[in-house]
Scaffold this motif. Sequence first.
Motif, PDB file in Angstrom:
ATOM      1  N   UNK A  10       1.109  -1.577   0.206  1.00  9.99           N
ATOM      2  CA  UNK A  10      -0.458   0.171   0.194  1.00  9.99           C
ATOM      3  C   UNK A  10       0.956   1.276   0.367  1.00  9.99           C
ATOM      4  N   UNK A  11       0.947   2.134  -0.802  1.00 12.95           N
ATOM      5  CA  UNK A  11       1.809   3.254  -1.561  1.00 12.95           C
ATOM      6  C   UNK A  11       1.056   4.443  -2.240  1.00 12.95           C
ATOM      7  N   UNK A  12       1.943   4.761  -2.276  1.00 15.78           N
ATOM      8  CA  UNK A  12       1.527   5.928  -3.676  1.00 15.78           C
ATOM      9  C   UNK A  12       2.345   5.159  -5.056  1.00 15.78           C
ATOM     10  N   UNK A  13       1.405   4.508  -6.104  1.00 18.40           N
ATOM     11  CA  UNK A  13       2.333   3.106  -7.224  1.00 18.40           C
ATOM     12  C   UNK A  13       2.935   4.031  -7.976  1.00 18.40           C
ATOM     13  N   UNK A  18       8.833   3.968  -9.146  1.00 22.83           N
ATOM     14  CA  UNK A  18      10.184   5.236  -9.443  1.00 22.83           C
ATOM     15  C   UNK A  18      11.220   4.016  -8.211  1.00 22.83           C
ATOM     16  N   UNK A  19      10.808   3.859  -7.020  1.00 22.32           N
ATOM     17  CA  UNK A  19      11.928   3.310  -5.993  1.00 22.32           C
ATOM     18  C   UNK A  19      11.982   2.180  -6.300  1.00 22.32           C
ATOM     19  N   UNK A  57       8.851  -2.251 -16.654  1.00 19.07           N
ATOM     20  CA  UNK A  57       9.689  -1.999 -16.247  1.00 19.07           C
ATOM     21  C   UNK A  57      10.295  -2.706 -14.650  1.00 19.07           C
ATOM     22  N   UNK A  58       8.693  -3.308 -14.193  1.00 21.33           N
ATOM     23  CA  UNK A  58       9.274  -3.824 -13.319  1.00 21.33           C
ATOM     24  C   UNK A  58       9.039  -5.720 -12.992  1.00 21.33           C
ATOM     25  N   UNK A  59       8.247  -6.039 -14.655  1.00 21.55           N
ATOM     26  CA  UNK A  59       8.699  -7.628 -14.979  1.00 21.55           C
ATOM     27  C   UNK A  59      10.355  -7.990 -15.208  1.00 21.55           C
ATOM     28  N   UNK A  60      10.522  -8.648 -14.615  1.00 25.91           N
ATOM     29  CA  UNK A  60      11.375  -9.772 -15.065  1.00 25.91           C
ATOM     30  C   UNK A  60      12.409  -9.368 -16.456  1.00 25.91           C
TER      31      UNK A  60
END
Length: 144
Positions: A10-13, A18-19, A57-60
């Motif tokens: 749960x965070x700002x998407x 980005x981080x 970009x988060x996909x392996x």
Amino acid sequence: NNDTTVMFVQDDVEHYMKECSQTFDVVVLDPPKLAPTAASLQKASRKYRSLNQKAIRLISEAEGGLLLTCTCSAAMTQHLGGTYFLQLIQEAAVSAGRVVSLLRVDGAASCHATNPMSHPAGNYLTAALFYVHPQQEKATRLQP
């Protein structure tokens, strides 16, 4: 496979993506309504493109994976005969330097009745499942 790990955040998407330094096998992106009217479509398009580019970009890169991306905006779902949202995802993939293949597109569940003839705006839910291909050059370098 008993080695499966599921993580809920749960965070700002935008901040999280980005981080984030991890990669994932599956990413589900289901933002709130970004295009409440046709007049807001251009601004919403930039946001959808940016969010999906970050998600891809988060996909392996080595293994590839799945992206389930959604929209609940009639303006997005119905523009250009229903292909506009899918085109945005393709553009996001190109921007991310990845290749995607569309596996499935779904709309609302059967309990969410719609009547496209008398109320076409009621057909506003879209979920698109994409396979994000591994990056061949990097995947080849990882092999012994």
